[in-house]
Structures are given as structure tokens and as C-alpha cells.
Design an enzyme around this catalytic site. Structure first.
Site, PDB file in Angstrom:
ATOM      1  N   LYS A  61       5.446  -0.598 -14.094  1.00 39.50           N
ATOM      2  CA  LYS A  61       6.782  -1.094 -13.946  1.00 39.50           C
ATOM      3  C   LYS A  61       7.162  -1.874 -15.219  1.00 39.50           C
ATOM      4  O   LYS A  61       6.323  -2.913 -15.550  1.00 39.50           O
ATOM      5  CB  LYS A  61       6.925  -2.020 -12.756  1.00 39.50           C
ATOM      6  CG  LYS A  61       8.071  -2.617 -12.622  1.00 39.50           C
ATOM      7  CD  LYS A  61       8.775  -2.580 -10.850  1.00 39.50           C
ATOM      8  CE  LYS A  61       8.048  -3.742 -10.180  1.00 39.50           C
ATOM      9  NZ  LYS A  61       8.338  -3.547  -9.108  1.00 39.50           N
ATOM     10  N   GLY A 117       0.850  -1.095  -0.019  1.00 41.44           N
ATOM     11  CA  GLY A 117      -0.135  -0.119  -0.090  1.00 41.44           C
ATOM     12  C   GLY A 117       0.654   1.153  -0.096  1.00 41.44           C
ATOM     13  O   GLY A 117       0.184   2.525   0.178  1.00 41.44           O
ATOM     14  N   ASP A 143      -4.813  -6.645  -5.683  1.00 41.86           N
ATOM     15  CA  ASP A 143      -3.565  -7.369  -5.308  1.00 41.86           C
ATOM     16  C   ASP A 143      -3.939  -8.943  -5.009  1.00 41.86           C
ATOM     17  O   ASP A 143      -4.864  -9.434  -4.652  1.00 41.86           O
ATOM     18  CB  ASP A 143      -2.670  -6.910  -4.097  1.00 41.86           C
ATOM     19  CG  ASP A 143      -1.152  -7.340  -4.452  1.00 41.86           C
ATOM     20  OD1 ASP A 143      -0.440  -6.446  -4.490  1.00 41.86           O
ATOM     21  OD2 ASP A 143      -0.741  -8.243  -4.321  1.00 41.86           O
TER      22      ASP A 143
HETATM   23  C1  SAM Z   1       6.328  -4.562  -5.813  1.00 40.11           C
HETATM   24  S1  SAM Z   1       5.164  -5.105  -4.994  1.00 40.11           S
HETATM   25  C2  SAM Z   1       3.895  -3.620  -5.161  1.00 40.11           C
HETATM   26  C3  SAM Z   1       4.312  -2.559  -4.039  1.00 40.11           C
HETATM   27  C4  SAM Z   1       3.462  -1.306  -3.978  1.00 40.11           C
HETATM   28  N1  SAM Z   1       3.396  -0.576  -5.117  1.00 40.11           N
HETATM   29  C5  SAM Z   1       3.690  -0.599  -2.792  1.00 40.11           C
HETATM   30  O1  SAM Z   1       4.033   0.517  -3.009  1.00 40.11           O
HETATM   31  O2  SAM Z   1       3.358  -0.999  -1.605  1.00 40.11           O
HETATM   32  C6  SAM Z   1       4.138  -5.931  -6.339  1.00 40.11           C
HETATM   33  C7  SAM Z   1       2.871  -6.614  -6.021  1.00 40.11           C
HETATM   34  O3  SAM Z   1       2.272  -7.082  -7.126  1.00 40.11           O
HETATM   35  C8  SAM Z   1       1.391  -8.040  -6.660  1.00 40.11           C
HETATM   36  N2  SAM Z   1       1.061  -8.945  -7.939  1.00 40.11           N
HETATM   37  C9  SAM Z   1       1.874  -9.531  -8.712  1.00 40.11           C
HETATM   38  N3  SAM Z   1       1.269 -10.211  -9.925  1.00 40.11           N
HETATM   39  C10 SAM Z   1      -0.085  -9.803  -9.613  1.00 40.11           C
HETATM   40  C11 SAM Z   1      -1.297 -10.220 -10.159  1.00 40.11           C
HETATM   41  N4  SAM Z   1      -1.145 -11.069 -11.404  1.00 40.11           N
HETATM   42  N5  SAM Z   1      -2.390  -9.686  -9.781  1.00 40.11           N
HETATM   43  C12 SAM Z   1      -2.591  -9.061  -8.618  1.00 40.11           C
HETATM   44  N6  SAM Z   1      -1.322  -8.643  -7.878  1.00 40.11           N
HETATM   45  C13 SAM Z   1      -0.172  -9.146  -8.514  1.00 40.11           C
HETATM   46  C14 SAM Z   1       2.242  -8.702  -5.723  1.00 40.11           C
HETATM   47  O4  SAM Z   1       1.517  -9.635  -4.946  1.00 40.11           O
HETATM   48  C15 SAM Z   1       2.942  -7.699  -5.033  1.00 40.11           C
HETATM   49  O5  SAM Z   1       2.050  -7.187  -3.807  1.00 40.11           O
END
Ligand code: SAM
Length: 212
Positions: A169, A68, A88
Site C-alpha cells: 500500500k 487477517g 503486526d
Molecule cells: C489496513 S490494516 C491491514 C489489514 C489487513 N491487510 C487485512 O486484510 O486484514 C493495517 C495494519 O498495519 C499495522 N501496522 C501499521 N504500522 C505497523 C508497523 N510499524 N509494524 C507492524 N504493523 C503495523 C496496523 O496495526 C494495522 O493492523
């Protein structure tokens, strides 16, 4: 600044190299002081400093939003009346005034959720900080990276308004061939930006573009 040292028992363990770096990371320290849930918050702050999209975004979707950190920044820097929804695979500890669904963004129901939350209106800003889990196999990882961006583009195509912003990203080597063509079909003003808070050794960078 005082460095945090690990004790002798831990010193030889490889896994502690990550921990050591994490504990002494400038943005990790800063996020604790500023009350952000992740160091990623500073990436969004820095991307926004350059492209200044948050202040005019009233309808916002954040894909892969847990824990978050980006949502906290969105709440602070977008208009008070903005409506924000996050998705997520893993749970999100509640953030006031933010709607959250624990679903895979590849599920088709994501479109119903977005449509119903924004009453079928198109959104101003689509954010994605999603990254695939590493399989250890380069080819498999590359395909996973491409498939994530393809899904982000599909969501942009259906839900983002004309001229709306996409911040996603992307990994070096991820945007090649067909994917570039798909991006150009949906997006305009495509730029890549690596914020200072993104570790230099990480292959990640951010795609910043407008919907055609
Ligand atoms: C780097 S983290 C994001 C951090 C967030 N932007 C923050 O500032 O807290 C990447 C997130 O993408 C989610 N994610 C990856 N593939 C996903 C998918 N197919 N559907 C939903 N969420 C996904 C992961 O569970 C993870 O929580």
C-alpha cells in the site's frame, strides 16, 4: 439491497456517518457472507486477479497483517504447501498454518524471524497493507508514509528473491524524489494499481513490482 438505517438518536452525530457508510458498504456486506475478517480481502483478491502472483508463491511475508483478511486470501489462493508469516503491532486471532509475530516491523528482530522461519531462503512474495495512524498534521503524516515504504523496501532488499513480487500500500504523494530513486534501485516493473474495493475517496493505491 436493503439499506441499514440508523435510528433518530444517532442521525445527527457526525461519527455515525462513518458507521452508516460502513454498514452499507458492498464489500463489508460481502466479507460477512464470505467469512473474511476484513473488506481488505477483496483488495488483495482484485490485485491478484490482475497480476496473478499468489499461485506461484511458496514463501510469503505479510507486513501489517491484522485482522487477517489478506492472510485468509493468501491461504486460499497460494499453493497448499506455501509457508506464510505475518507481522503486526496488534494481535491476530489465530489462522491455521500461519505463523504470526506481534512486533513493529521497524524492529531489527524481524529479519531473524523471517530468516529462521524460511531457513535463510529468500521469499517469493512480500505483502504490505500497513498504513500510519493519522496525526492530523499533513507534513508529519507524509513523513510517516514515506518511512513505512522505506522500511518495506529495506525488507524487500534483504528478504525478497530476484523477480519476487512486492505488493505494498502506498499513498498518493507518498512516492516522490528520493523515495522513487530508492524504489528504482531495488525494484523493476513498477506499477500502481487501485483495486475497485479501495474506496475512491481514499488516497491509497498499491505498488506492484518485482525485485531486481
Ligand atoms: C489496513 S490494516 C491491514 C489489514 C489487513 N491487510 C487485512 O486484510 O486484514 C493495517 C495494519 O498495519 C499495522 N501496522 C501499521 N504500522 C505497523 C508497523 N510499524 N509494524 C507492524 N504493523 C503495523 C496496523 O496495526 C494495522 O493492523
Amino acid at each position: 439491497m436493503k439499506r441499514i438505517k440508523l435510528n433518530k438518536k444517532h442521525k445527527n452525530k457526525d461519527s455515525n456517518r462513518w458507521l452508516n457508510r460502513h454498514l452499507n458498504d458492498e464489500y463489508v456486506r460481502k466479507s460477512k457472507i464470505d467469512g473474511y475478517r476484513s473488506r481488505s480481502s477483496y483488495k488483495l483478491i482484485q490485485i491478484n486477479e490482475k497480476y496473478d502472483f499468489l499461485k506461484n508463491s511458496f514463501k510469503i511475508v505479510d507486513l501489517g497483517c491484522s485482522p487477517g483478511g489478506w492472510l485468509q486470501v493468501v491461504r486460499e489462493l497460494s499453493p497448499r504447501s506455501s509457508k506464510v508469516i505475518g507481522f503486526d503491532l496488534i494481535s491476530l486471532k489465530e489462522i491455521p498454518d500461519i505463523k504470526f509475530y506481534k512486533i513493529d516491523v521497524n524492529e531489527s528482530e524481524i529479519f531473524e524471524k523471517i530468516d529462521s522461519f524460511f531457513e535463510k531462503k529468500k521469499i517469493d512474495l512480500l505483502l504490505s497493507d500497513m498504513s500510519p495512524n493519522s496525526s492530523g498534521n499533513k507534513k508529519v503524516d507524509h513523513l510517516r508514509i514515506v518511512s513505512i515504504i522505506e522500511r518495506v523496501l529495506e525488507i524487500a532488499e534483504k528478504s525478497l528473491k530476484k523477480n519476487g513480487f512486492l505488493v505494498a500500500k502506498i499513498f498518493q504523494g507518498g512516492a516522490q524524489g528520493d523515495l522513487i530513486l530508492k524504489m528504482k534501485k531495488t525494484l523493476d516493473s513498477i506499477q500502481y494499481f487501485k483495486p475497485k474495493a479501495s474506496r475512491s475517496e481514499s488516497p491509497e493505491t498499491y505498488l506492484v513490482a518485482r525485485k531486481k
